[in-house]
Design a protein around this motif. Structure first.
Motif, PDB file in Angstrom:
ATOM      1  N   LEU A 165       0.829  -1.203   0.000  1.00  0.00           N
ATOM      2  CA  LEU A 165       0.000   0.000   0.000  1.00  0.00           C
ATOM      3  C   LEU A 165       0.864   1.255   0.000  1.00  0.00           C
ATOM      4  O   LEU A 165       0.532   2.244  -0.645  1.00  0.00           O
ATOM      5  CB  LEU A 165      -0.938   0.003   1.213  1.00  0.00           C
ATOM      6  CG  LEU A 165      -2.152  -0.912   1.113  1.00  0.00           C
ATOM      7  CD1 LEU A 165      -2.962  -0.877   2.406  1.00  0.00           C
ATOM      8  CD2 LEU A 165      -3.023  -0.512  -0.060  1.00  0.00           C
ATOM      9  N   TYR A 187       0.438   4.178  -2.700  1.00  0.00           N
ATOM     10  CA  TYR A 187       0.145   5.571  -2.333  1.00  0.00           C
ATOM     11  C   TYR A 187       1.245   6.511  -2.844  1.00  0.00           C
ATOM     12  O   TYR A 187       0.959   7.625  -3.302  1.00  0.00           O
ATOM     13  CB  TYR A 187      -0.005   5.705  -0.819  1.00  0.00           C
ATOM     14  CG  TYR A 187      -1.200   4.970  -0.244  1.00  0.00           C
ATOM     15  CD1 TYR A 187      -1.179   4.488   1.059  1.00  0.00           C
ATOM     16  CD2 TYR A 187      -2.360   4.769  -0.993  1.00  0.00           C
ATOM     17  CE1 TYR A 187      -2.269   3.818   1.605  1.00  0.00           C
ATOM     18  CE2 TYR A 187      -3.448   4.099  -0.465  1.00  0.00           C
ATOM     19  CZ  TYR A 187      -3.406   3.621   0.828  1.00  0.00           C
ATOM     20  OH  TYR A 187      -4.480   2.959   1.353  1.00  0.00           O
ATOM     21  N   GLY A 211      -9.094  11.542  -4.627  1.00  0.00           N
ATOM     22  CA  GLY A 211      -9.293  10.521  -3.615  1.00  0.00           C
ATOM     23  C   GLY A 211      -8.277  10.647  -2.506  1.00  0.00           C
ATOM     24  O   GLY A 211      -7.516  11.614  -2.442  1.00  0.00           O
ATOM     25  N   GLU A 212      -8.278   9.647  -1.645  1.00  0.00           N
ATOM     26  CA  GLU A 212      -7.339   9.661  -0.525  1.00  0.00           C
ATOM     27  C   GLU A 212      -7.060   8.228  -0.081  1.00  0.00           C
ATOM     28  O   GLU A 212      -7.855   7.318  -0.338  1.00  0.00           O
ATOM     29  CB  GLU A 212      -7.880  10.503   0.628  1.00  0.00           C
ATOM     30  CG  GLU A 212      -9.220  10.018   1.162  1.00  0.00           C
ATOM     31  CD  GLU A 212      -9.787  10.953   2.214  1.00  0.00           C
ATOM     32  OE1 GLU A 212      -9.840  10.522   3.385  1.00  0.00           O
ATOM     33  OE2 GLU A 212     -10.161  12.075   1.862  1.00  0.00           O
ATOM     34  N   PRO A 213      -5.923   8.042   0.607  1.00  0.00           N
ATOM     35  CA  PRO A 213      -5.574   6.698   1.086  1.00  0.00           C
ATOM     36  C   PRO A 213      -6.672   6.127   1.979  1.00  0.00           C
ATOM     37  O   PRO A 213      -7.269   6.841   2.778  1.00  0.00           O
ATOM     38  CB  PRO A 213      -4.283   6.928   1.890  1.00  0.00           C
ATOM     39  CG  PRO A 213      -3.720   8.203   1.352  1.00  0.00           C
ATOM     40  CD  PRO A 213      -4.904   9.024   0.941  1.00  0.00           C
ATOM     41  N   VAL A 266      -9.620   5.318   1.248  1.00  0.00           N
ATOM     42  CA  VAL A 266     -10.966   5.554   0.728  1.00  0.00           C
ATOM     43  C   VAL A 266     -11.062   5.080  -0.715  1.00  0.00           C
ATOM     44  O   VAL A 266     -11.975   4.370  -1.099  1.00  0.00           O
ATOM     45  CB  VAL A 266     -11.346   7.059   0.825  1.00  0.00           C
ATOM     46  CG1 VAL A 266     -12.712   7.315   0.200  1.00  0.00           C
ATOM     47  CG2 VAL A 266     -11.303   7.529   2.266  1.00  0.00           C
ATOM     48  N   GLY A 267     -10.096   5.499  -1.528  1.00  0.00           N
ATOM     49  CA  GLY A 267     -10.066   5.101  -2.928  1.00  0.00           C
ATOM     50  C   GLY A 267      -9.669   6.260  -3.820  1.00  0.00           C
ATOM     51  O   GLY A 267      -9.589   7.414  -3.375  1.00  0.00           O
ATOM     52  N   TYR A 268      -9.415   5.952  -5.083  1.00  0.00           N
ATOM     53  CA  TYR A 268      -8.960   6.961  -6.042  1.00  0.00           C
ATOM     54  C   TYR A 268      -9.762   6.836  -7.328  1.00  0.00           C
ATOM     55  O   TYR A 268     -10.222   5.753  -7.690  1.00  0.00           O
ATOM     56  CB  TYR A 268      -7.476   6.764  -6.367  1.00  0.00           C
ATOM     57  CG  TYR A 268      -6.568   7.029  -5.190  1.00  0.00           C
ATOM     58  CD1 TYR A 268      -6.160   8.319  -4.903  1.00  0.00           C
ATOM     59  CD2 TYR A 268      -6.124   5.996  -4.385  1.00  0.00           C
ATOM     60  CE1 TYR A 268      -5.326   8.579  -3.822  1.00  0.00           C
ATOM     61  CE2 TYR A 268      -5.294   6.235  -3.312  1.00  0.00           C
ATOM     62  CZ  TYR A 268      -4.900   7.531  -3.032  1.00  0.00           C
ATOM     63  OH  TYR A 268      -4.076   7.793  -1.980  1.00  0.00           O
ATOM     64  N   VAL A 269      -9.884   7.967  -8.009  1.00  0.00           N
ATOM     65  CA  VAL A 269     -10.558   8.003  -9.302  1.00  0.00           C
ATOM     66  C   VAL A 269      -9.679   8.789 -10.259  1.00  0.00           C
ATOM     67  O   VAL A 269      -9.273   9.918  -9.967  1.00  0.00           O
ATOM     68  CB  VAL A 269     -11.945   8.692  -9.200  1.00  0.00           C
ATOM     69  CG1 VAL A 269     -12.573   8.839 -10.579  1.00  0.00           C
ATOM     70  CG2 VAL A 269     -12.856   7.922  -8.277  1.00  0.00           C
TER      71      VAL A 269
END
Length: 171
Positions: free
Chosen positions: A5, A9, A24-26, A28-31
């Motif tokens: 991870l 990140y 997004g954020e660590p 939570v998720g990313y788009v």
């Protein structure tokens, strides 16, 4: 996949630092927003030569906004090339001759390209080779760039057929 991870990140943060539109954020998720493409990491010498020659041709023969865009694109391409290839890009010995006519160098075909891109018809006034003017409604779909000028290709509602129009005769 065996990626920690922390590495994930860090890589996402690096991509964001390079301008990737990632939200997004660590934890939570990313788009990754549509429209962003990573640049190619490696180009062969032949690919670099093709790009340089193509950009030089566009700079010499395209309308003013496209010529400027080719210079900007070339700068971006050179920025992502490995250092060993970057020097060779400027030294590519392929050149483009001068345009036959300087008159078309000041043309701005942005509106025509936009009409094609957005599939919009145009109402134009066209002057033929004998100087006669005619009003046309066309559905443009291509612009041909040649060493001695440019043509707009489209479906002419008035003639009920495909026609081409020299851009220097559009009024």
């Amino acid at each position: 996949m065996g990626t920690s991870l922390r590495t994930l990140y860090r890589d996402i943060a690096a991509l964001q630092g390079m301008g990737a539109d990632i939200e997004g954020e660590p934890g939570v998720g990313y788009v990754l927003r549509p429209g962003f493409f990573l640049p190619p990491l490696m180009l062969s010498q032949a690919e670099i030569e093709a790009l340089m020659l193509g950009m030089r041709w566009v700079s010499a023969f395209a309308d003013r906004p496209l010529a400027a865009a080719s210079t900007d694109a070339l700068s971006k391409i050179e920025a992502v090339l490995p250092k060993t290839s970057r020097h060779g890009a400027g030294a590519v010995p392929l050149r483009v001759g001068p345009p036959i006519s300087k008159a078309s160098a000041d043309e701005d075909l942005t509106d025509l390209r936009d009409a094609i891109r957005h599939e919009r018809k145009l109402a134009i006034t066209y002057r033929d080779r004998d100087g006669r003017e005619s009003e046309r409604v066309i559905w443009p779909f291509a612009i041909g760039y040649f060493t001695d000028g440019r043509i707009l290709v489209g479906w002419c509602e008035n003639r009920g057929a495909y026609r081409h129009f020299r851009t220097d005769r559009l009024i």
